[in-house]
Scaffold this motif. Structure first.
Motif, short mmCIF file in Angstrom:
data_model
loop_
_atom_site.label_atom_id
_atom_site.label_comp_id
_atom_site.label_asym_id
_atom_site.label_seq_id
_atom_site.Cartn_x
_atom_site.Cartn_y
_atom_site.Cartn_z
N VAL A 30 0.86 -1.18 0.00
CA VAL A 30 0.00 0.00 0.00
C VAL A 30 0.90 1.23 0.00
O VAL A 30 1.82 1.32 0.83
CB VAL A 30 -0.89 -0.02 1.26
CG1 VAL A 30 -1.61 1.32 1.44
CG2 VAL A 30 -1.89 -1.17 1.19
N HIS A 88 2.46 -4.50 7.03
CA HIS A 88 2.85 -3.53 6.00
C HIS A 88 4.37 -3.41 5.93
O HIS A 88 4.94 -3.35 4.84
CB HIS A 88 2.22 -2.17 6.28
CG HIS A 88 2.59 -1.15 5.24
ND1 HIS A 88 2.07 -1.16 3.98
CD2 HIS A 88 3.48 -0.12 5.28
CE1 HIS A 88 2.60 -0.18 3.28
NE2 HIS A 88 3.45 0.47 4.04
N THR A 109 -12.36 -2.70 9.87
CA THR A 109 -11.69 -1.50 9.37
C THR A 109 -11.82 -0.32 10.33
O THR A 109 -10.89 0.47 10.49
CB THR A 109 -12.26 -1.10 7.99
OG1 THR A 109 -12.29 -2.28 7.17
CG2 THR A 109 -11.39 -0.06 7.31
N LEU A 150 -5.77 5.49 5.32
CA LEU A 150 -5.18 4.30 4.69
C LEU A 150 -5.78 3.01 5.24
O LEU A 150 -5.44 1.92 4.78
CB LEU A 150 -3.66 4.28 4.89
CG LEU A 150 -2.85 5.36 4.16
CD1 LEU A 150 -1.39 5.29 4.58
CD2 LEU A 150 -2.98 5.17 2.65
N GLN A 210 -8.54 1.40 5.02
CA GLN A 210 -9.18 0.46 4.10
C GLN A 210 -8.14 -0.34 3.31
O GLN A 210 -8.22 -1.56 3.22
CB GLN A 210 -10.05 1.24 3.13
CG GLN A 210 -11.13 0.40 2.52
CD GLN A 210 -12.50 1.03 2.73
OE1 GLN A 210 -12.69 2.21 2.39
NE2 GLN A 210 -13.41 0.29 3.30
N ASP A 211 -7.17 0.37 2.77
CA ASP A 211 -6.13 -0.30 1.99
C ASP A 211 -5.31 -1.25 2.85
O ASP A 211 -4.98 -2.36 2.44
CB ASP A 211 -5.18 0.74 1.36
CG ASP A 211 -5.84 1.46 0.19
OD1 ASP A 211 -6.87 0.94 -0.31
OD2 ASP A 211 -5.32 2.51 -0.23
N LEU A 212 -4.99 -0.78 4.07
CA LEU A 212 -4.18 -1.62 4.96
C LEU A 212 -4.98 -2.85 5.40
O LEU A 212 -4.42 -3.93 5.56
CB LEU A 212 -3.70 -0.82 6.17
CG LEU A 212 -2.61 0.22 5.87
CD1 LEU A 212 -2.34 1.10 7.10
CD2 LEU A 212 -1.31 -0.46 5.43
N ARG A 258 -7.26 -4.35 3.61
CA ARG A 258 -7.27 -5.27 2.46
C ARG A 258 -5.93 -6.01 2.37
O ARG A 258 -5.87 -7.21 2.13
CB ARG A 258 -7.55 -4.49 1.18
CG ARG A 258 -8.26 -5.30 0.13
CD ARG A 258 -8.68 -4.47 -1.08
NE ARG A 258 -9.63 -3.42 -0.76
CZ ARG A 258 -9.50 -2.14 -1.14
NH1 ARG A 258 -8.44 -1.75 -1.83
NH2 ARG A 258 -10.42 -1.25 -0.83
N GLN A 259 -4.88 -5.26 2.58
CA GLN A 259 -3.54 -5.86 2.52
C GLN A 259 -3.37 -6.91 3.61
O GLN A 259 -2.82 -7.99 3.38
CB GLN A 259 -2.50 -4.74 2.69
CG GLN A 259 -1.06 -5.20 2.67
CD GLN A 259 -0.08 -4.03 2.63
OE1 GLN A 259 0.24 -3.50 1.58
NE2 GLN A 259 0.38 -3.62 3.79
#
Lengths: 388, 342
Positions: A297, A337, B257, B273, B275-277, B279-280
């Protein structure tokens, strides 16, 4: 996505171009050559080109990815692709048998097939795979349909899982060198000279060879070798001519090499060797596909994620249970991450290093996917990244 | 002396009494690194171990950061407790000359034959011969007598061809023995066949916790067992601990989330971030679950599984020492592999 200075490899245009007739994917083992070949073939077929993908892989991975129960020595239609995509797996022995049949009389072919040396050679010959892949490629290129048109618009070849990717290029030349070798001349000299008139020098060398062979290998084996070489001799010419012809085919306009790697030092080193080699041989290089590139991300560096995760973990211990859950989740998400972003940064470093020394090589990156490809949809996904 | 092995206990699947450890795996699984760290582990506590490569890649020279290995045994590294690892890169042409010299005293004619292309001829026409020469040399090193009795090396580790070629490689001698039904080759090949099929030789399979390498490992294990070879350990390379704790990701891959957003809001990371995190994180969890399932599949082989951690890019001599620890028995030898958290 590509590193600084690297040109973007445009595979979408390449596979649709009617001038492109052969695509060879090459690279070291385990970098996703087969998947890349299959994905490109699928994409070309879906763009309306009659495409065949030839794989030389004992693990039958292509079969798996294409949903075929088994691949044999003839192209089979891949269902669910509108009839334009065919796939085949090289049957080394059968291809060799066909070559023998095509280049000798039935009696001589029979003698060759029965020779124990031929049996060993045709199934376990190091390099036979490469020769036969070349042979099959030549056959496919010349294949015609019932109307007398060329059967295939595009042939995608997945090279054998060689110890070194270079073996594929070396195979035909090795064959040539082997056939031109002095030893083979010695062994075939008696037949050629009618068994009596060859030179003294040859006689002397030959007797040393004979001595060593019978001493080391045993007399019976020597007999097998001699009769094998004698029976093969007649077809050598045709065989060699074909290998040379196919090799020329690889240099001809319409052939493109796609080198495949992963962002790891060994795979990229191998890719470098291959690219240098293609250049030295004046073989046309389309570019480099880098598979399994990590993508994180954007917006947070690996370092900041790690620092924040650590700090969150400290606060989590002192927090009330509800808050602790939030902090723990954020901490985990940031540690994950950090891991992915570190991998992504390493991958970019590797790719940048490669591009720095090969600035003129066009490159395309394919992100790492959470699971392997097993079906056409998986191949389509890969194809989308390859041709984006 | 023969049985004064150094004080080191080996992990399950790495037998103490094996003379020859064959390390194979699908291409790209890191078998060379595994072979080198296994050699260091075997050498620790004062043993002499020979690490052999046969594919002409000079991989050990690179890994241990030494000049290219000649066709001679040469020291590569010291192991903890006074042991030594030697390296040998076997070249088939040299092995052939050695072979003729050793058995027939024909070094000079061998060189002459080499000049007229005999080696090319033999290895092209009967490729099995190449593998016969390579395995023959490995056998010679594994069973070579030491100057003070016993063996010259306490163990030999072979960085073997990949799984796709391992069975033909190990069986080449038997094949050639079939071709040469009588004569000296037939007699000598027996020694090699005996060593490779005895319990003094174990084959370790290197896999990655990913689908295709696992499938290929399962196939290779079956093939090798059917061909009556002895398997040692299944080594899962490049495993990573699962960072997800408890219920942070639901079985169907859902991440809360909003909770993540609240947590992030207390840091310098932009909560947008989340949402993206999330998903990741979900993808990561799925990937880990898949890896864990893949490792479980390997249990069907019925051999001990050793998990090696994923190290930063570019394994160097330092990392080899670190990895070698995983081949030694620890206090809590039953420790779960890194992946085993569901």
């Amino acid at each position: 996505m590509t590193g600084l200075g690297a040109r973007k490899l445009d595979l979408a245009t390449l596979i649709k171009d009617p001038q492109t007739r052969i695509i060879v994917t090459c690279g070291s083992g385990g970098v996703g050559k087969t998947t890349t070949a299959a994905a490109l073939a699928l994409k070309a077929a879906e763009a309306g080109r009659r495409t065949v993908v030839l794989t030389i892989d004992p693990a039958r991975r292509l079969a798996q990815a294409m949903g075929l129960a088994e691949l044999d020595n003839t192209p089979r239609e891949v269902s669910g692709t509108g009839g334009n995509l065919h796939a085949m797996m090289l049957d080394m022995k059968r291809t060799f048998d066909d070559v023998v049949l095509a280049n000798s009389s039935p009696e001589r072919a029979k003698a060759i097939f029965e020779n124990p040396f031929y049996q060993a050679l045709s199934s376990s010959f190091a390099g036979t795979q490469e020769y036969m892949a070349m042979e099959k490629l030549g056959q496919l290129r010349e294949a015609q349909n019932t109307n007398g048109d060329e059967a295939w618009d595009l042939i995608v070849v997945d090279t054998p899982p060689s110890r070194s990717a270079l073996d594929f290029l070396d195979a035909p030349q090795r064959l040539g060198r082997f056939l031109d070798g002095r030893l083979i001349k010695l062994l075939t000299a008696p037949a050629r000279a009618g068994g009596k008139a060859y030179l003294k020098v040859v006689t002397a060398s030959f007797s040393v060879v004979t001595k060593i062979f019978s001493k080391v290998l045993g007399g019976e084996l020597l007999g097998d070798v001699a009769s094998f070489v004698a029976s093969l001799e007649a077809m050598f010419g045709g065989f060699r001519e074909r290998a040379d012809h196919t090799y020329q085919l690889l240099k001809a306009p319409g052939t493109m090499f796609v080198v495949v790697a992963t962002p790891e030092p060994d795979a990229l080193r191998e890719a470098s060797y291959f690219i240098e080699r293609l250049r030295a041989e004046s073989m046309p290089l389309a570019g480099l596909v880098v598979n399994r590139v990590h993508v994180a991300v954007p917006g947070v560096s690996a370092g900041r994620a790690a620092a924040c995760a650590e700090e969150l973990a400290e606060r989590e211990e002192k927090a009330d249970p509800a808050t602790a859950t939030d902090l723990a989740l954020a901490s985990t998400a940031l540690r994950v991450h950090n891991e992915i972003a570190t991998a992504a940064e390493n991958d970019q470093l590797m790719i940048r290093r490669f591009s720095a020394s090969h600035a003129d090589v066009a490159t395309v990156n394919v992100p790492a996917l959470p699971s392997d490809v097993h079906d056409l949809d998986g191949l389509r996904r890969i194809a989308t990244f390859l041709t984006s | 002396m023969l049985d004064t092995r150094g004080a080191r206990r080996l992990a399950a699947g790495i037998p103490e009494n094996a003379r020859l450890h064959v390390v194979t795996g699908k291409g790209g699984t890191g078998k060379t690194t595994v072979a080198a760290s296994l050699a260091l582990a075997l050498a620790s506590g004062g043993n002499r171990v020979l690490l052999v490569e046969v594919e002409g890649r000079q991989a050990f020279a690179q890994l241990f950061d030494v000049p290219a290995l000649p066709y001679a045994e040469q020291q590569l590294a010291h192991a903890p407790g006074g042991g030594d690892v030697y390296g040998l890169a076997i070249d088939p042409e040299q092995a052939f000359i050695d072979y003729l010299d050793m058995f027939y005293n024909m070094r000079r004619s061998a060189r002459a034959l080499n000049k007229i292309g005999l080696i090319d001829f033999v290895t092209t026409l009967a490729p099995g011969v190449r593998d016969v020469l390579l395995t023959g040399k490995v056998k010679e090193a594994a069973l070579r007598a030491g100057t003070h009795g016993g063996y010259a090396y306490d163990a030999v580790v072979l960085d073997a061809p990949p799984t796709g070629r391992i069975r033909p490689f190990l069986q080449a001698t038997a094949e050639v023995a079939n071709l040469a039904k009588v004569g000296p080759i037939n007699r000598q090949s027996k020694g090699v066949i005996d060593l490779l099929h005895s319990e003094r030789t174990v084959i370790h399979l290197v896999a990655l916790p990913e689908e295709m390498p696992v499938q290929e490992t399962l196939e290779a294990a079956k093939e090798l067992t059917e061909a009556k070879f002895h398997l040692g350990a299944i080594i899962v390379n490049r495993t990573r601990p699962d960072l997800v704790r408890g219920e942070q990701v639901s079985p169907s891959g859902l991440v809360d989330t909003e909770s993540l957003q609240r947590g992030l809001a207390t840091t310098s990371v932009d909560p947008a971030l989340a949402q993206d995190l999330a998903r990741q994180l979900s993808r990561y969890a799925r990937y880990h679950q898949q890896q864990w399932r893949n490792i479980q599949l390997l249990q069907a082989i019925g051999r001990p599984i050793l998990s090696l951690p994923d190290l930063a890019i570019g394994v160097t001599a330092g990392e080899l020492h670190e990895l070698s620890q995983y081949f030694l028995a620890t206090e809590n030898a039953s420790e779960e592999p890194a992946q085993a958290s569901a």
